[in-house]
Design an enzyme around this catalytic site. Structure first.
Site, short mmCIF file in Angstrom:
data_model
loop_
_atom_site.label_atom_id
_atom_site.label_comp_id
_atom_site.label_asym_id
_atom_site.label_seq_id
_atom_site.Cartn_x
_atom_site.Cartn_y
_atom_site.Cartn_z
N THR A 1 5.03 5.84 12.02
CA THR A 1 5.16 6.99 12.91
C THR A 1 4.51 6.64 14.25
OG1 THR A 1 3.13 7.89 11.95
CG2 THR A 1 5.20 8.80 11.14
N TYR B 1 10.97 9.93 14.90
CA TYR B 1 10.91 9.76 13.43
C TYR B 1 11.99 10.60 12.75
CZ TYR B 1 8.51 9.50 8.85
OH TYR B 1 8.18 9.29 7.52
N ILE C 1 3.13 4.45 -0.71
CA ILE C 1 4.25 4.72 -1.62
C ILE C 1 4.84 3.41 -2.14
CG2 ILE C 1 6.62 5.61 -1.67
CD1 ILE C 1 5.67 7.80 0.35
N ARG D 1 0.85 -1.21 0.00
CA ARG D 1 0.00 0.00 0.00
C ARG D 1 0.88 1.25 0.00
NH1 ARG D 1 -1.22 1.63 5.65
NH2 ARG D 1 -0.14 0.17 7.03
P1 NDP Z 1 1.91 3.49 4.83
O1 NDP Z 1 1.62 3.63 6.29
O2 NDP Z 1 0.86 3.81 3.83
O3 NDP Z 1 2.52 2.03 4.53
C1 NDP Z 1 3.60 1.58 5.29
C2 NDP Z 1 4.04 0.24 4.76
O4 NDP Z 1 5.14 -0.23 5.55
C3 NDP Z 1 2.94 -0.81 4.88
O5 NDP Z 1 3.00 -1.67 3.75
C4 NDP Z 1 3.32 -1.57 6.13
O6 NDP Z 1 2.85 -2.92 6.14
C5 NDP Z 1 4.83 -1.53 6.03
N1 NDP Z 1 5.49 -1.77 7.31
C6 NDP Z 1 5.52 -0.94 8.37
N2 NDP Z 1 6.19 -1.51 9.38
C7 NDP Z 1 6.60 -2.71 8.95
C8 NDP Z 1 7.31 -3.78 9.52
N3 NDP Z 1 7.78 -3.72 10.79
N4 NDP Z 1 7.56 -4.89 8.79
C9 NDP Z 1 7.12 -4.95 7.51
N5 NDP Z 1 6.42 -3.98 6.90
C10 NDP Z 1 6.16 -2.87 7.62
O7 NDP Z 1 3.20 4.42 4.58
P2 NDP Z 1 3.56 5.38 3.38
O8 NDP Z 1 3.35 4.72 2.09
O9 NDP Z 1 2.95 6.69 3.64
O10 NDP Z 1 5.14 5.57 3.66
C11 NDP Z 1 6.11 4.75 3.05
C12 NDP Z 1 7.48 5.24 3.50
O11 NDP Z 1 7.62 6.62 3.15
C13 NDP Z 1 7.69 5.16 5.01
O12 NDP Z 1 9.03 4.85 5.29
C14 NDP Z 1 7.40 6.58 5.47
O13 NDP Z 1 8.02 6.88 6.68
C15 NDP Z 1 7.96 7.37 4.30
N6 NDP Z 1 7.42 8.70 4.16
C16 NDP Z 1 6.07 8.89 3.95
C17 NDP Z 1 5.58 10.16 3.79
C18 NDP Z 1 4.14 10.42 3.54
O14 NDP Z 1 3.79 11.61 3.50
N7 NDP Z 1 3.29 9.44 3.33
C19 NDP Z 1 6.47 11.34 3.85
C20 NDP Z 1 7.85 11.02 4.07
C21 NDP Z 1 8.29 9.75 4.21
P3 NDP Z 1 1.27 -3.21 6.50
O15 NDP Z 1 0.49 -2.73 5.32
O16 NDP Z 1 1.22 -4.69 6.66
O17 NDP Z 1 1.00 -2.45 7.75
#
Ligand code: NDP
Length: 241
Positions: A87, A148, A14, A12
């Site tokens: 976060t 973060y 990015i 899901r």
């Molecule tokens: P989402 O919350 O939409 O998705 C996060 C994804 O990471 C999910 O697929 C989740 O899995 C997975 N995940 C989280 N923790 C784990 C774990 N311990 N083991 C395996 N998978 C994990 O995040 P975004 O798409 O918004 O963000 C993606 C990246 O971009 C992140 O690193 C975020 O910090 C960074 N980012 C995002 C910004 C934004 O504005 N959206 C801005 C700047 C940076 P599951 O679906 O199973 O929970």
């Protein structure tokens, strides 16, 4: 044979956009997730991309998950996108030890866990592309995000050090620092706080996951071999470091 790309947190947000873009670019792609079964099932139903489940904060789970992917897909991972992140916002004077550790383990520790288990193969094959997803808040700080901001700033230092270690082996290591992108992570924010942030973005809107995926596609391209150790800001002009 097409290069194999692995995207953590690719079902899901990015990560899903990156997976679809690299698939469209002609790479073989595999994605991981952690616990959101609905998103994983939905992704699997709509994309011919294999989905794997493990916790990227668990070093041994990363090792065995990578071994399984390489065995099932019959080739080593050439492209790694460390995208998984979380976060757990709180001002420092109210932040719990758990909130600190979960974010540092997930947003920074996972980069070590994944790279440490993949780097040997890339070094042996003499080619690799690693993209680590950092954040605008690593560069400018953010109220309520000491955990973060520290973890994502750590990602940038990690990226530069690994880029130096890997340069002679045909492996590039770069970071992307997105601004605010329209995903679940951002939609979980207080709407008033979010509206205040959008008002400060010169482009006047949130970013789209595809816009981050476009940059990943560029960084992992065969022709990007001279581009390493960089942090690419994609933030609608919100912060120019
Ligand atoms: P989402 O919350 O939409 O998705 C996060 C994804 O990471 C999910 O697929 C989740 O899995 C997975 N995940 C989280 N923790 C784990 C774990 N311990 N083991 C395996 N998978 C994990 O995040 P975004 O798409 O918004 O963000 C993606 C990246 O971009 C992140 O690193 C975020 O910090 C960074 N980012 C995002 C910004 C934004 O504005 N959206 C801005 C700047 C940076 P599951 O679906 O199973 O929970």
């Amino acid at each position: 044979m097409a290069r194999l790309a692995l995207i953590t947190g690719g079902t899901r947000g990015i990560g899903a956009a990156v997976a679809q873009r690299l698939d469209a670019d002609g790479l073989r792609v595999a994605v991981t997730y952690h616990g959101n079964e609905t998103a994983a099932q939905d992704f699997a139903a709509h994309h011919p991309i294999p989905v794997y489940k493990w916790d990227v904060t668990d070093f041994d789970a990363c090792r065995s998950g990578i071994e399984r992917i390489e065995a099932e897909l019959g080739q080593g991972v050439d492209v790694l996108v460390n995208n998984a992140g979380i976060t757990r916002d709180a001002v420092l004077h109210k932040m719990s030890v758990a909130q600190w550790r979960e974010v540092v383990d997930d947003d920074l520790g996972a980069c070590f866990n994944m790279c440490r288990n993949l780097i040997h193969g890339m070094r042996e094959r003499g080619w690799g592309r690693i993209v680590n997803i950092s954040s605008i808040n690593a560069l400018k700080g953010q109220f309520g995000q000491t955990n973060y901001a520290a973890a994502k700033a750590g990602v940038i230092g990690f990226t530069k050090a690994l880029a130096l270690e890997s340069a002679r082996k045909g492996i590039t290591v770069n970071a992307i620092a997105p601004g605010y992108v329209a995903t679940d992570m951002v939609h979980a924010m207080d709407p008033q706080v979010l509206a205040g942030i959008v008002a400060q973005i010169p482009v006047g809107r949130l970013g789209e996951p595809d816009e981050i995926a476009h940059a990943v596609s560029f960084l992992v391209d065969e022709r990007s071999g001279y581009l390493t150790g960089a942090t690419l800001s994609i933030n609608g002009g919100q912060y120019m470091a």
